[in-house]
Motif scaffolding. Structure first.
Motif, PDB file in Angstrom:
ATOM      1  N   LEU A 140      13.268  32.350 -18.468  1.00 23.79           N
ATOM      2  CA  LEU A 140      13.340  33.151 -17.279  1.00 23.79           C
ATOM      3  C   LEU A 140      12.558  34.372 -17.494  1.00 23.79           C
ATOM      4  N   THR A 141      11.911  34.938 -16.307  1.00 23.93           N
ATOM      5  CA  THR A 141      11.048  36.087 -16.354  1.00 23.93           C
ATOM      6  C   THR A 141      11.243  37.195 -15.470  1.00 23.93           C
ATOM      7  N   THR A 142      11.332  38.383 -15.290  1.00 22.15           N
ATOM      8  CA  THR A 142      11.725  39.559 -14.481  1.00 22.15           C
ATOM      9  C   THR A 142      10.639  40.550 -14.753  1.00 22.15           C
ATOM     10  N   ARG A 143      10.562  41.550 -13.824  1.00 25.27           N
ATOM     11  CA  ARG A 143       9.850  42.772 -14.061  1.00 25.27           C
ATOM     12  C   ARG A 143      10.728  43.664 -14.733  1.00 25.27           C
ATOM     13  N   GLY A 144      10.077  44.618 -15.624  1.00 23.87           N
ATOM     14  CA  GLY A 144      10.789  45.781 -16.123  1.00 23.87           C
ATOM     15  C   GLY A 144      10.017  46.849 -16.454  1.00 23.87           C
ATOM     16  N   GLN A 145      10.556  47.992 -16.746  1.00 22.24           N
ATOM     17  CA  GLN A 145       9.956  49.140 -17.012  1.00 22.24           C
ATOM     18  C   GLN A 145      10.262  49.541 -18.265  1.00 22.24           C
ATOM     19  N   ALA A 146       8.964  49.732 -19.045  1.00 23.84           N
ATOM     20  CA  ALA A 146       9.396  50.448 -20.568  1.00 23.84           C
ATOM     21  C   ALA A 146       9.933  51.897 -20.562  1.00 23.84           C
ATOM     22  N   MET A 147      10.782  52.152 -21.397  1.00 27.67           N
ATOM     23  CA  MET A 147      11.396  53.418 -21.666  1.00 27.67           C
ATOM     24  C   MET A 147      10.665  54.078 -22.513  1.00 27.67           C
ATOM     25  N   GLU A 148       9.869  53.492 -23.615  1.00 26.44           N
ATOM     26  CA  GLU A 148       9.196  54.192 -24.559  1.00 26.44           C
ATOM     27  C   GLU A 148       7.824  53.299 -24.822  1.00 26.44           C
ATOM     28  N   ASP A 149       7.090  53.688 -25.829  1.00 30.60           N
ATOM     29  CA  ASP A 149       5.945  53.350 -26.253  1.00 30.60           C
ATOM     30  C   ASP A 149       6.489  52.174 -27.304  1.00 30.60           C
ATOM     31  N   GLY A 150       5.482  51.032 -27.436  1.00 32.13           N
ATOM     32  CA  GLY A 150       5.678  50.095 -28.301  1.00 32.13           C
ATOM     33  C   GLY A 150       4.698  49.470 -28.756  1.00 32.13           C
ATOM     34  N   SER A 151       4.409  49.045 -30.097  1.00 32.37           N
ATOM     35  CA  SER A 151       3.334  48.385 -30.666  1.00 32.37           C
ATOM     36  C   SER A 151       4.010  46.808 -30.828  1.00 32.37           C
ATOM     37  N   GLN A 152       2.970  45.939 -31.314  1.00 34.61           N
ATOM     38  CA  GLN A 152       3.516  44.460 -31.310  1.00 34.61           C
ATOM     39  C   GLN A 152       4.732  44.488 -32.560  1.00 34.61           C
ATOM     40  N   GLY A 153       5.731  43.857 -32.048  1.00 26.67           N
ATOM     41  CA  GLY A 153       6.913  43.506 -33.136  1.00 26.67           C
ATOM     42  C   GLY A 153       7.829  44.811 -32.637  1.00 26.67           C
ATOM     43  N   ASP A 154       7.497  45.729 -32.218  1.00 25.29           N
ATOM     44  CA  ASP A 154       8.593  46.873 -32.098  1.00 25.29           C
ATOM     45  C   ASP A 154       9.594  46.331 -30.962  1.00 25.29           C
ATOM     46  N   ILE A 155      10.841  47.046 -31.367  1.00 26.39           N
ATOM     47  CA  ILE A 155      12.065  46.807 -30.212  1.00 26.39           C
ATOM     48  C   ILE A 155      12.178  48.107 -29.495  1.00 26.39           C
ATOM     49  N   ILE A 156      12.039  47.814 -28.352  1.00 27.41           N
ATOM     50  CA  ILE A 156      11.992  49.027 -27.310  1.00 27.41           C
ATOM     51  C   ILE A 156      12.977  48.722 -26.197  1.00 27.41           C
ATOM     52  N   ASP A 157      13.382  49.720 -25.797  1.00 28.74           N
ATOM     53  CA  ASP A 157      14.309  49.710 -24.213  1.00 28.74           C
ATOM     54  C   ASP A 157      13.650  49.671 -23.190  1.00 28.74           C
ATOM     55  N   ILE A 158      14.098  48.595 -22.312  1.00 26.81           N
ATOM     56  CA  ILE A 158      13.360  48.025 -21.337  1.00 26.81           C
ATOM     57  C   ILE A 158      14.327  48.179 -19.917  1.00 26.81           C
ATOM     58  N   MET A 159      14.098  48.797 -18.739  1.00 28.82           N
ATOM     59  CA  MET A 159      14.974  48.681 -17.545  1.00 28.82           C
ATOM     60  C   MET A 159      14.437  47.649 -16.926  1.00 28.82           C
ATOM     61  N   ASN A 160      15.673  46.760 -16.329  1.00 26.02           N
ATOM     62  CA  ASN A 160      15.354  45.494 -15.548  1.00 26.02           C
ATOM     63  C   ASN A 160      15.158  46.181 -14.110  1.00 26.02           C
ATOM     64  N   LEU A 161      14.150  46.143 -13.375  1.00 21.15           N
ATOM     65  CA  LEU A 161      13.763  46.824 -12.233  1.00 21.15           C
ATOM     66  C   LEU A 161      14.783  46.277 -10.954  1.00 21.15           C
ATOM     67  N   GLU A 162      15.230  44.860 -11.399  1.00 18.66           N
ATOM     68  CA  GLU A 162      16.214  44.417 -10.196  1.00 18.66           C
ATOM     69  C   GLU A 162      17.526  44.773 -10.425  1.00 18.66           C
ATOM     70  N   SER A 163      18.104  44.943 -11.752  1.00 21.31           N
ATOM     71  CA  SER A 163      19.364  45.296 -11.971  1.00 21.31           C
ATOM     72  C   SER A 163      19.725  46.754 -12.376  1.00 21.31           C
ATOM     73  N   ARG A 164      18.598  47.327 -12.743  1.00 21.97           N
ATOM     74  CA  ARG A 164      18.379  48.792 -12.961  1.00 21.97           C
ATOM     75  C   ARG A 164      19.170  48.950 -14.500  1.00 21.97           C
ATOM     76  N   ARG A 165      19.397  47.953 -15.126  1.00 20.96           N
ATOM     77  CA  ARG A 165      20.054  47.991 -16.354  1.00 20.96           C
ATOM     78  C   ARG A 165      19.072  48.026 -17.623  1.00 20.96           C
ATOM     79  N   ILE A 166      19.614  48.468 -18.730  1.00 26.02           N
ATOM     80  CA  ILE A 166      18.772  48.854 -20.047  1.00 26.02           C
ATOM     81  C   ILE A 166      18.981  47.809 -20.938  1.00 26.02           C
ATOM     82  N   VAL A 167      17.677  46.948 -21.217  1.00 28.85           N
ATOM     83  CA  VAL A 167      18.140  46.016 -22.372  1.00 28.85           C
ATOM     84  C   VAL A 167      17.036  46.219 -23.520  1.00 28.85           C
TER      85      VAL A 167
END
Length: 325
Positions: free
Chosen positions: A271-298
């Motif tokens: 499954l895929t959806t659109r999100g918005q990065a809450m911080e910078d990230g390089s390959q392999g980094d774990i970062i917070d992403i906001m789901n643009l549909e639910s507005r929840r942070i994952v």
């Protein structure tokens, strides 16, 4: 008629034979090259037989070419017992005393070898030698086992300054020679072949290898270019400067507030959806992403440029809202 032509050809061939070719006895050479101090009958004459080792003249100095009248050579050779000795049409004989040449570059290699012998951690290739004043080329006796020998070594490894005492084999025995200069320890490191701006990704063609004095090379400098290829420059960098691993970082593939593709992979389902990065990230980094549909942070892992994937099972419910297959 043919018989007459053949006879004439044979007569012409006989006339073409030079006196040297026709002579069966000793033949005087026009030029001599020798290593020895004394020139013998055998040096001057081919087919000198038992008289070959009889000395006739003293050779010129090392590296010098001289000339001796052919009549003098013939007279001395006959006096020595070679009764058939003559001038063979020559007016003079050239005598060259060979020499081994040691120019500044060759002396630098000898110096590097002498210094490296005194430290097992060094090789000749590790040292760059420079003299305070380059000496003129030396002519040494090649017949000597050591035409040029290093007799004394004084070297300060801290500042690189050295003084070497050589002895040179010559016509009047061994002569001393003292040379001073600097011996710099060199090391091969990776350097930039062209300027690199901050944030740019380093490519293999951006790099070259330079040989630099070890004092100019920072600790932990990059030797293997594969360590840094594919990384991003942390600062603006100039060419020809040593590189360290701290000059680089993993390239940022996702920037803060950037719109990204958020992916959830499950057995038999993607499954895929659109999100918005809450911080910078390089390959392999774990970062917070906001789901643009639910507005929840994952939380998600940066996979590539603009692509992240969900890792936390607890976040799957939030990520499923608004997702498309």
């Amino acid at each position: 008629m043919l018989r007459l032509i053949a006879l004439a050809a044979c007569m012409l061939a006989a006339l073409a034979v030079t006196p040297v070719q026709a002579k069966s006895g000793p033949v005087l050479r026009s030029e001599i090259s020798t290593l020895a101090e004394i020139v013998t009958v055998g040096d001057f004459y081919q087919s000198a037989g038992a008289y070959a080792s009889v000395p006739l003249f003293q050779a010129p100095d090392i590296g010098v070419t001289g000339s001796v009248p052919a009549e003098d050579v013939a007279r001395r050779a006959r006096a020595a017992g070679l009764t058939g000795a003559g001038t063979d049409g020559l007016s003079a004989v050239t005598v060259h005393r060979r020499a081994e040449i040691f120019d500044a570059e060759r002396l630098k290699r000898l110096s590097a070898a002498a210094l490296a012998e005194r430290d097992a951690s060094l090789t000749i290739a590790d040292l760059d030698i420079s003299f305070f004043r380059d000496p003129a080329p030396l002519q040494a006796d090649p017949a000597d086992m050591e035409p040029v020998r290093v007799d004394q070594v004084l070297w300060s490894r801290n500042d690189g300054r050295f003084t070497l005492t050589f002895s040179v084999a010559g016509p009047r025995g061994r002569q001393p020679l003292t040379l001073s200069g600097y011996a710099r320890e060199m090391v091969e490191v990776a350097v930039l072949a062209r300027p690199l701006s901050r944030g740019n990704i380093l490519k293999a063609e951006d790099l070259t290898v330079a040989r630099l004095p070890i004092q100019q090379v920072p600790a932990r400098s990059v030797v293997d270019i594969t360590e840094v290829v594919g990384l991003a420059a942390r600062v603006n960098m100039r060419p020809n400067s040593p590189l360290t691993r701290t000059n680089f970082e993993r390239p940022v593939l996702v920037t803060r507030n950037e719109k990204v593709t958020l992916t959830l992979q499950m057995p038999g389902m993607r499954l895929t959806t659109r999100g918005q990065a809450m911080e910078d990230g390089s390959q392999g980094d774990i970062i917070d992403i906001m789901n643009l549909e639910s507005r929840r942070i994952v939380t998600a892992e940066v996979v590539s440029r603009g692509q992240v994937r969900i890792l936390s099972p607890a976040a799957r419910v939030a990520s499923l809202e608004g997702a498309v297959e």
